[in-house]
Design a protein around this motif. Structure first.
Motif, PDB file in Angstrom:
ATOM      1  N   THR A   1       0.806  -1.222   0.000  1.00  0.00           N
ATOM      2  CA  THR A   1       0.000   0.000   0.000  1.00  0.00           C
ATOM      3  C   THR A   1       0.843   1.277   0.000  1.00  0.00           C
ATOM      4  OG1 THR A   1      -0.163  -0.120   2.404  1.00  0.00           O
ATOM      5  CG2 THR A   1      -1.997  -1.038   1.140  1.00  0.00           C
ATOM      6  N   GLU A   2       2.145   1.143   0.224  1.00  0.00           N
ATOM      7  CA  GLU A   2       3.003   2.339   0.176  1.00  0.00           C
ATOM      8  C   GLU A   2       3.294   2.693  -1.273  1.00  0.00           C
ATOM      9  OE1 GLU A   2       6.436   1.872   2.714  1.00  0.00           O
ATOM     10  OE2 GLU A   2       5.153   1.303   4.400  1.00  0.00           O
ATOM     11  N   ALA A   3       3.166   3.977  -1.594  1.00  0.00           N
ATOM     12  CA  ALA A   3       3.287   4.418  -2.981  1.00  0.00           C
ATOM     13  C   ALA A   3       4.654   4.078  -3.564  1.00  0.00           C
ATOM     14  CB  ALA A   3       3.026   5.909  -3.064  1.00  0.00           C
ATOM     15  N   ASP A   4       5.687   4.352  -2.788  1.00  0.00           N
ATOM     16  CA  ASP A   4       7.062   4.188  -3.260  1.00  0.00           C
ATOM     17  C   ASP A   4       7.750   3.221  -2.315  1.00  0.00           C
ATOM     18  OD1 ASP A   4       9.040   4.802  -4.997  1.00  0.00           O
ATOM     19  OD2 ASP A   4       9.101   6.945  -4.495  1.00  0.00           O
TER      20      ASP A   4
ATOM     21  N   LYS B   1       6.593   0.609  -7.797  1.00  0.00           N
ATOM     22  CA  LYS B   1       5.435   1.514  -7.758  1.00  0.00           C
ATOM     23  C   LYS B   1       4.240   0.793  -8.361  1.00  0.00           C
ATOM     24  CE  LYS B   1       7.238   6.200  -8.127  1.00  0.00           C
ATOM     25  NZ  LYS B   1       7.631   7.207  -9.085  1.00  0.00           N
TER      26      LYS B   1
END
Ligand SMILES: *[C@@H]1O[C@H](CO)[C@@H](O)[C@H](O)[C@H]1NC(C)=O
Ligand SMILES: *[C@@H]1O[C@H](CO)[C@@H](O)[C@H](O)[C@H]1NC(C)=O
Length: 187
Positions: free
Chosen positions: A141-144, A166
């Motif tokens: 769920t973390e963008a980067d 990503k």
């Protein structure tokens, strides 16, 4: 007699020099100076759970999460043979495949995380027949985010490095995802 003595002497020297055949299970360690190469790779991993020919299939899960609405409940194990493509479009050129397993590893669904045990292999171009291995946590769920590269085969023998990942596309209903990978390999 002298020849016999010489022979016995030679035998003793031999025994002393040749590492006792069944003595130790290791050799003396030595430094191996070597020049290292850095290669950067850029591609898209297509992880498709839906449809008639999914590239990711669930192979195990916990009965604790039965009836769970999430397509990837905690404890689920997926086997994958995901195509690696040059672009995010389904019809873009395939340059390899990622084979292995990933585990849905977070009990907190708002922090959907997987642990990957995946070999990324190439079927086209300079690195055809070579692959690198990822064994890492991947906080989806973390963008980067970043995953660890822990080894490699063929041209990538002894590789280590990392991949920046990503999400290019994600469907929370069926779990289909397209992930952009920017990989740095040192080997
Ligand atoms: C899950 O399986 C275990 C072992 O068979 C059993 O004891 C338990 O009751 C099961 N739980 C559910 C929710 O079905
Ligand atoms: C997501 O998947 C569902 C179920 O397969 C589908 O109905 C929906 O159109 C998909 N959404 C997008 C944005 O592709």
């Amino acid at each position: 007699m002298a020849r016999m003595a010489a022979f016995v002497c030679a035998l003793i020297i031999c025994i002393a020099i040749v590492p006792a055949a069944y003595g130790e299970y290791y050799t003396k360690s030595r430094h191996v100076p070597r020049k290292e190469k850095v290669t950067r790779l850029h591609f898209f991993l297509h992880d498709i759970l839906s449809g008639k020919n999914p590239s990711a299939v669930k192979v195990a899960g916990s009965n604790r999460t039965e009836g769970d609405k999430s397509p990837t409940p905690f404890g689920s194990v997926y086997a994958i043979d995901d195509p690696l493509k040059v672009g995010p479009e389904p019809d873009s050129k395939t340059i390899g495949n990622a084979q292995g397993l990933y585990l849905s590893s977070s009990q907190d669904y708002s922090k959907f995380t997987i642990v990957m045990c995946v070999d990324f292999g190439f079927t086209k171009g300079k690195f055809k027949g070579s692959s690198f291995s990822v064994f890492s946590r991947n906080p989806v769920t973390e963008a980067d985010r970043e995953v660890a590269v822990v080894g490699g085969r063929g041209k990538f023998r002894m590789a280590r490095g990392f991949a920046k990942v990503k999400t290019s596309y994600f469907n929370a209903t069926n779990g289909d995802a397209v992930l952009e990978y920017k990989v740095t390999l040192i080997y």
